[in-house]
Design a protein around this motif. Structure first.
Motif, PDB file in Angstrom:
ATOM      1  N   ALA A 168      15.667 -13.336  14.942  1.00  0.00           N
ATOM      2  CA  ALA A 168      15.699 -13.149  13.294  1.00  0.00           C
ATOM      3  C   ALA A 168      15.465 -14.441  12.565  1.00  0.00           C
ATOM      4  CB  ALA A 168      17.021 -12.476  13.306  1.00  0.00           C
ATOM      5  N   ASP A 169      16.106 -15.532  13.167  1.00  0.00           N
ATOM      6  CA  ASP A 169      16.042 -16.840  12.321  1.00  0.00           C
ATOM      7  C   ASP A 169      14.640 -17.328  12.203  1.00  0.00           C
ATOM      8  OD1 ASP A 169      18.631 -17.240  12.219  1.00  0.00           O
ATOM      9  OD2 ASP A 169      18.709 -18.202  14.219  1.00  0.00           O
ATOM     10  N   ASP A 170      13.702 -16.871  13.411  1.00  0.00           N
ATOM     11  CA  ASP A 170      12.196 -17.398  13.189  1.00  0.00           C
ATOM     12  C   ASP A 170      11.676 -16.491  12.180  1.00  0.00           C
ATOM     13  OD1 ASP A 170      12.316 -19.123  15.197  1.00  0.00           O
ATOM     14  OD2 ASP A 170      11.644 -17.746  16.608  1.00  0.00           O
ATOM     15  N   ALA A 171      12.105 -15.152  12.133  1.00  0.00           N
ATOM     16  CA  ALA A 171      11.522 -14.187  11.042  1.00  0.00           C
ATOM     17  C   ALA A 171      11.830 -14.853   9.764  1.00  0.00           C
ATOM     18  CB  ALA A 171      12.132 -12.876  11.023  1.00  0.00           C
ATOM     19  N   LEU A 172      12.993 -15.167   9.526  1.00  0.00           N
ATOM     20  CA  LEU A 172      13.238 -15.799   8.075  1.00  0.00           C
ATOM     21  C   LEU A 172      12.411 -16.884   7.632  1.00  0.00           C
ATOM     22  CD1 LEU A 172      17.418 -15.467   8.025  1.00  0.00           C
ATOM     23  CD2 LEU A 172      15.779 -14.331   6.573  1.00  0.00           C
ATOM     24  N   ARG A 184       0.784  -1.510  -0.020  1.00  0.00           N
ATOM     25  CA  ARG A 184      -0.017   0.018  -0.054  1.00  0.00           C
ATOM     26  C   ARG A 184       0.919   1.151   0.021  1.00  0.00           C
ATOM     27  NH1 ARG A 184      -1.566  -3.967   2.780  1.00  0.00           N
ATOM     28  NH2 ARG A 184      -3.615  -4.822   2.765  1.00  0.00           N
ATOM     29  N   PRO A 185       0.369   2.378  -0.727  1.00  0.00           N
ATOM     30  CA  PRO A 185       1.186   3.534  -0.553  1.00  0.00           C
ATOM     31  C   PRO A 185       1.475   4.073   0.830  1.00  0.00           C
ATOM     32  CG  PRO A 185      -1.091   3.941  -1.647  1.00  0.00           C
ATOM     33  CD  PRO A 185      -0.803   2.306  -1.342  1.00  0.00           C
ATOM     34  N   ASP A 186       0.570   3.667   1.636  1.00  0.00           N
ATOM     35  CA  ASP A 186       0.441   4.513   2.857  1.00  0.00           C
ATOM     36  C   ASP A 186       0.594   3.395   4.175  1.00  0.00           C
ATOM     37  OD1 ASP A 186      -1.955   3.606   3.067  1.00  0.00           O
ATOM     38  OD2 ASP A 186      -2.785   5.600   2.680  1.00  0.00           O
ATOM     39  N   SER A 187       0.388   3.922   5.416  1.00  0.00           N
ATOM     40  CA  SER A 187       0.201   2.833   6.376  1.00  0.00           C
ATOM     41  C   SER A 187      -0.867   2.315   6.984  1.00  0.00           C
ATOM     42  CB  SER A 187       1.036   3.308   7.474  1.00  0.00           C
ATOM     43  OG  SER A 187       0.438   4.477   7.979  1.00  0.00           O
ATOM     44  N   ALA A 188      -1.974   2.451   6.280  1.00  0.00           N
ATOM     45  CA  ALA A 188      -3.288   1.997   6.511  1.00  0.00           C
ATOM     46  C   ALA A 188      -3.328   0.490   6.446  1.00  0.00           C
ATOM     47  CB  ALA A 188      -4.527   2.413   5.516  1.00  0.00           C
ATOM     48  N   SER A 189      -3.742  -0.228   7.619  1.00  0.00           N
ATOM     49  CA  SER A 189      -4.079  -1.517   7.863  1.00  0.00           C
ATOM     50  C   SER A 189      -3.214  -2.260   7.193  1.00  0.00           C
ATOM     51  CB  SER A 189      -5.389  -1.955   7.147  1.00  0.00           C
ATOM     52  OG  SER A 189      -6.372  -1.109   7.715  1.00  0.00           O
ATOM     53  N   LEU A 190      -1.796  -2.136   7.949  1.00  0.00           N
ATOM     54  CA  LEU A 190      -0.382  -2.993   7.266  1.00  0.00           C
ATOM     55  C   LEU A 190      -0.344  -4.244   8.166  1.00  0.00           C
ATOM     56  CD1 LEU A 190       2.209  -0.179   7.364  1.00  0.00           C
ATOM     57  CD2 LEU A 190       0.862  -0.879   5.412  1.00  0.00           C
ATOM     58  N   HIS A 191       0.026  -5.274   7.439  1.00  0.00           N
ATOM     59  CA  HIS A 191       0.493  -6.539   8.090  1.00  0.00           C
ATOM     60  C   HIS A 191       2.168  -6.512   8.301  1.00  0.00           C
ATOM     61  CE1 HIS A 191       0.685 -11.258   8.150  1.00  0.00           C
ATOM     62  NE2 HIS A 191       0.882 -10.615   9.281  1.00  0.00           N
ATOM     63  N   ILE A 192       2.562  -6.279   9.614  1.00  0.00           N
ATOM     64  CA  ILE A 192       3.855  -5.915  10.059  1.00  0.00           C
ATOM     65  C   ILE A 192       4.280  -7.222  10.813  1.00  0.00           C
ATOM     66  CG2 ILE A 192       5.312  -4.646  11.432  1.00  0.00           C
ATOM     67  CD1 ILE A 192       3.094  -2.482  10.976  1.00  0.00           C
ATOM     68  N   LEU A 193       5.445  -7.535  10.388  1.00  0.00           N
ATOM     69  CA  LEU A 193       6.329  -8.507  10.970  1.00  0.00           C
ATOM     70  C   LEU A 193       7.155  -8.065  11.940  1.00  0.00           C
ATOM     71  CD1 LEU A 193       7.324 -11.646  11.247  1.00  0.00           C
ATOM     72  CD2 LEU A 193       9.082 -11.149   9.473  1.00  0.00           C
ATOM     73  N   MET A 194       6.963  -8.134  13.126  1.00  0.00           N
ATOM     74  CA  MET A 194       7.568  -7.525  14.342  1.00  0.00           C
ATOM     75  C   MET A 194       8.840  -8.471  14.902  1.00  0.00           C
ATOM     76  SD  MET A 194       6.362  -5.742  17.944  1.00  0.00           S
ATOM     77  CE  MET A 194       5.699  -7.434  18.550  1.00  0.00           C
ATOM     78  N   VAL A 195       9.972  -8.182  15.032  1.00  0.00           N
ATOM     79  CA  VAL A 195      11.009  -9.170  15.699  1.00  0.00           C
ATOM     80  C   VAL A 195      11.484  -8.336  16.802  1.00  0.00           C
ATOM     81  CG1 VAL A 195      13.166 -10.424  14.886  1.00  0.00           C
ATOM     82  CG2 VAL A 195      11.402  -9.524  13.107  1.00  0.00           C
ATOM     83  N   PHE A 206       9.397  -4.771  11.098  1.00  0.00           N
ATOM     84  CA  PHE A 206       9.945  -3.889  12.230  1.00  0.00           C
ATOM     85  C   PHE A 206      10.725  -4.857  13.251  1.00  0.00           C
ATOM     86  CE2 PHE A 206       8.300  -1.570  16.144  1.00  0.00           C
ATOM     87  CZ  PHE A 206       9.007  -0.549  15.902  1.00  0.00           C
ATOM     88  N   SER A 207      11.915  -4.420  13.182  1.00  0.00           N
ATOM     89  CA  SER A 207      12.670  -5.225  14.028  1.00  0.00           C
ATOM     90  C   SER A 207      13.819  -4.282  14.724  1.00  0.00           C
ATOM     91  CB  SER A 207      13.733  -5.927  13.064  1.00  0.00           C
ATOM     92  OG  SER A 207      14.795  -6.799  13.731  1.00  0.00           O
ATOM     93  N   ASP A 208      14.034  -5.190  16.098  1.00  0.00           N
ATOM     94  CA  ASP A 208      15.083  -4.618  16.991  1.00  0.00           C
ATOM     95  C   ASP A 208      16.441  -4.762  16.247  1.00  0.00           C
ATOM     96  OD1 ASP A 208      16.128  -3.587  19.217  1.00  0.00           O
ATOM     97  OD2 ASP A 208      15.816  -5.210  20.537  1.00  0.00           O
ATOM     98  N   VAL A 209      17.447  -3.962  16.653  1.00  0.00           N
ATOM     99  CA  VAL A 209      18.851  -4.054  16.137  1.00  0.00           C
ATOM    100  C   VAL A 209      19.373  -5.047  16.817  1.00  0.00           C
ATOM    101  CG1 VAL A 209      20.651  -2.924  15.383  1.00  0.00           C
ATOM    102  CG2 VAL A 209      18.499  -1.811  15.279  1.00  0.00           C
ATOM    103  N   VAL A 210      19.464  -4.873  18.191  1.00  0.00           N
ATOM    104  CA  VAL A 210      20.328  -6.181  19.057  1.00  0.00           C
ATOM    105  C   VAL A 210      19.328  -7.047  19.472  1.00  0.00           C
ATOM    106  CG1 VAL A 210      21.928  -5.996  20.985  1.00  0.00           C
ATOM    107  CG2 VAL A 210      21.806  -3.879  19.778  1.00  0.00           C
ATOM    108  N   MET A 211      19.695  -8.165  19.132  1.00  0.00           N
ATOM    109  CA  MET A 211      19.085  -9.455  19.515  1.00  0.00           C
ATOM    110  C   MET A 211      20.013 -10.449  19.736  1.00  0.00           C
ATOM    111  SD  MET A 211      15.861  -9.363  17.078  1.00  0.00           S
ATOM    112  CE  MET A 211      16.869  -9.403  15.560  1.00  0.00           C
TER     113      MET A 211
END
Length: 562
Positions: free
Chosen positions: A471-475, A433-444, A488-493
């Motif tokens: 990160a392995d689970d996200a992959l 989508r061009p904007d952030s309306a109703s996104l499906h987000i993978l949060m790590v 959407f991921s944390d940097v230090v994990m």
């Protein structure tokens, strides 16, 4: 190197005349002073500055070795200046003991000549310089290791503390949103909720500021350098600095003309100057003078008396900050930049001010010198490197991940493919989508409390969330073909992959995937190549509010800078 001022300690006038004559044959117009007793010699050494001392072994009130023991400098591991022992016979045991307690060389009086004197002086000064430089190098190494250890500890605390603050601030911002929703039905109750939320946010933001100060003395803060004219900075701060030192203190500013520019963080520079002003005020309760001087300085490769990393030779801007207060006790001078060290009364100082200044200056490529006179005042000389025109304006490694300096968004070409081709990925990208309306987000996110809160925030913003702790689970989700509008991921994990590594892996088979990173502390664990890899990605700094999360998601999806 010429000798400007020399002290001869000898009770025999004939010997003093011989030494004076030899010195005048070797050196041009030397200034020679004399003492005929050990007591007088000690007093002169402790109150005056000499380039070299000739010390007779046999004195009427003590022997030369006893005098050396009296003036021995424990910090330097030798006498406080070059000393040549004079002896009538050159007895080995006497010479050995004299050198052990601080003398650098010896002369047998019967062999005294301009040549032997010149050789002894040269050797004594060289040995003295070698010992002093070696001791300073050891002290700097100890200080550096101590600061590194404190930095690692502070970084770990900052990471965990920012995660805790993230939950607190996030829930407080949700309370604010609930207060707005409740306002239509019960204004009084909504106001109570809003006030409680504000109290929570204020306390949490103070905690976030404390964390930032901890990172500053650990040299791990995120700097935002800009090209500045130091004189302009000081002119604009003059009123603030005058108020900081108070009416009883007279502030003086001596600013050299046509100074080169510097490339440093303006906020940290101003905060450092303000710290100096506050310390000067506390050191002069009865009034005095607070002085700031700016000038250009060239730093020699063999620069000495500096605090911090060894400075690179070249041009610097020198900011001298002086006061006429109490000065610093000699016993405390090596601790003034230590975190939490303070000489102020309990409750009047945190001990973080000068350590913050030290961290900022070092991180900016500079160094500090201290000129201290206990009971008379102190001068801190801050050296900041000159900005070379044409030099690339890039941030430090930590700053490249700073949201305020995010670069233009762009895509990286894939280097290899997994189970999808670039064409497949483009078809996925076309569904974004061009904007952030109703996104499906993978949060790590590996911290459960933070993850739970962020899911609530994202739901409040109208998004669907899939959560992974590594990160392995996200992959696994992505490689099996699941489609997400945003990762959407944390940097230090924990684990083999951190947030940057995750992005690099995903880009191999989904080069058009949208990413947003978040972190409370990243330290210096990442390579330059890693930081360049994600220089086009925004980083949301923890702790953050719902409004900041919404803004970063919108900007990321629209490909805009923050």
């Amino acid at each position: 190197m010429p000798l400007k001022k020399i002290l001869v300690i000898d009770d025999d006038e004939v010997d003093r005349i011989s030494i004076r004559r030899a010195l005048k044959q070797v050196y041009e117009n030397p200034h020679i002073e004399e003492a005929d007793s050990g007591k007088d010699g000690i007093e002169r050494i402790k109150t005056e500055e000499f380039d070299c001392v000739f010390l007779d072994y046999l004195l009427p009130d003590m022997d030369g070795v006893s005098l050396l023991r009296d003036i021995y400098d424990e910090n330097l591991g030798t006498a406080p200046l070059p000393i040549i022992m004079l002896t009538g016979h050159g007895k080995t045991s006497i010479v050995a003991e004299a050198i052990r307690v601080g003398a650098q060389d010896y002369l047998i009086k019967e062999l005294l000549s301009p040549d032997t004197l010149s050789i002894a002086v040269t050797k004594a000064r060289e040995v003295f310089d070698l010992k002093v430089n070696q001791k300073r190098a050891e002290q700097q190494l100890i200080q550096s290791r101590k600061m590194d250890a404190i930095g690692q500890l502070s970084g770990g605390i900052a990471h965990d503390f920012n995660n805790l603050l993230q939950v607190i601030i996030g829930n407080a911002s949700i309370l604010e949103a609930l207060a707005e929703a409740a306002e239509a039905s019960d204004v009084a109750e909504a106001e109570k909720i809003r006030r409680r939320a504000e109290l929570i946010l204020t306390a949490a933001e103070k905690g976030a500021a404390l964390t930032a100060r901890m990172l500053s003395f650990a040299r791990e803060q995120e700097l935002r350098p800009s090209v500045l004219d130091i004189n302009t900075v000081l002119i604009n701060m003059e009123e603030l600095l005058d108020k900081a030192v108070g009416d009883a203190i007279i502030a003086k500013y001596t600013l050299s003309n046509d100074l080169p520019l510097i490339n440093v963080d303006k906020v940290q520079l101003e905060t450092s100057l303000l710290n100096f002003a506050v310390n000067a005020r506390d050191a002069m309760p009865q009034g005095g003078y607070f002085m700031i001087e700016t000038k250009k300085a060239f730093v020699h490769p063999k620069a000495e008396d500096f605090r911090g990393q060894h400075p690179l030779p070249g041009e610097y801007i020198r900011i001298g900050v002086s006061d006429t207060g109490t000065g610093i006790e000699n016993a405390a001078i090596d601790k003034v930049f230590d975190p939490f060290f303070t000489t102020k009364d309990p409750g009047k100082g945190t001990g973080l001010g000068l350590s913050m200044v030290f961290g900022f200056v070092e991180q900016s490529g500079g160094f500090i010198q201290i000129k201290n006179k206990p009971g008379e005042g102190v001068t801190f000389c801050v050296y900041l490197p000159v900005y070379e025109s044409g030099e690339e304006l890039t941030a430090t490694n930590s700053e490249k991940l700073s949201p305020s300096v995010s670069k233009e968004s762009g895509n990286h070409a894939p280097t290899q493919h997994h189970d999808q081709s670039p064409e497949d990925d483009k078809s996925i990208a076309s569904q974004e989508r061009p904007d952030s309306a109703s996104l499906h987000i993978l949060m790590v996110e590996d911290t459960d409390s933070v993850a739970e809160f962020v899911k609530k925030q994202l739901k409040l913003l109208g998004h669907q969330t899939t959560h992974c702790t590594t990160a392995d689970d996200a992959l696994i989700y992505l490689e099996k073909g699941d489609v997400f509008d945003l990762v959407f991921s944390d940097v230090v994990m924990p684990g083999k992959l951190n947030g940057i590594g995750l992005i690099k892996e995903i880009r191999k088979f989904r080069p058009h995937q949208k990413f947003l990173l978040t972190s409370g502390y990243m330290g210096n664990q990442f390579k330059e190549s890693d930081l360049n890899e994600i220089s086009d990605i925004h980083v949301l700094k923890k702790p953050y509010k719902v409004s900041a999360l919404e803004e970063y998601i919108n900007k990321t999806m629209q490909g805009q800078d923050i």
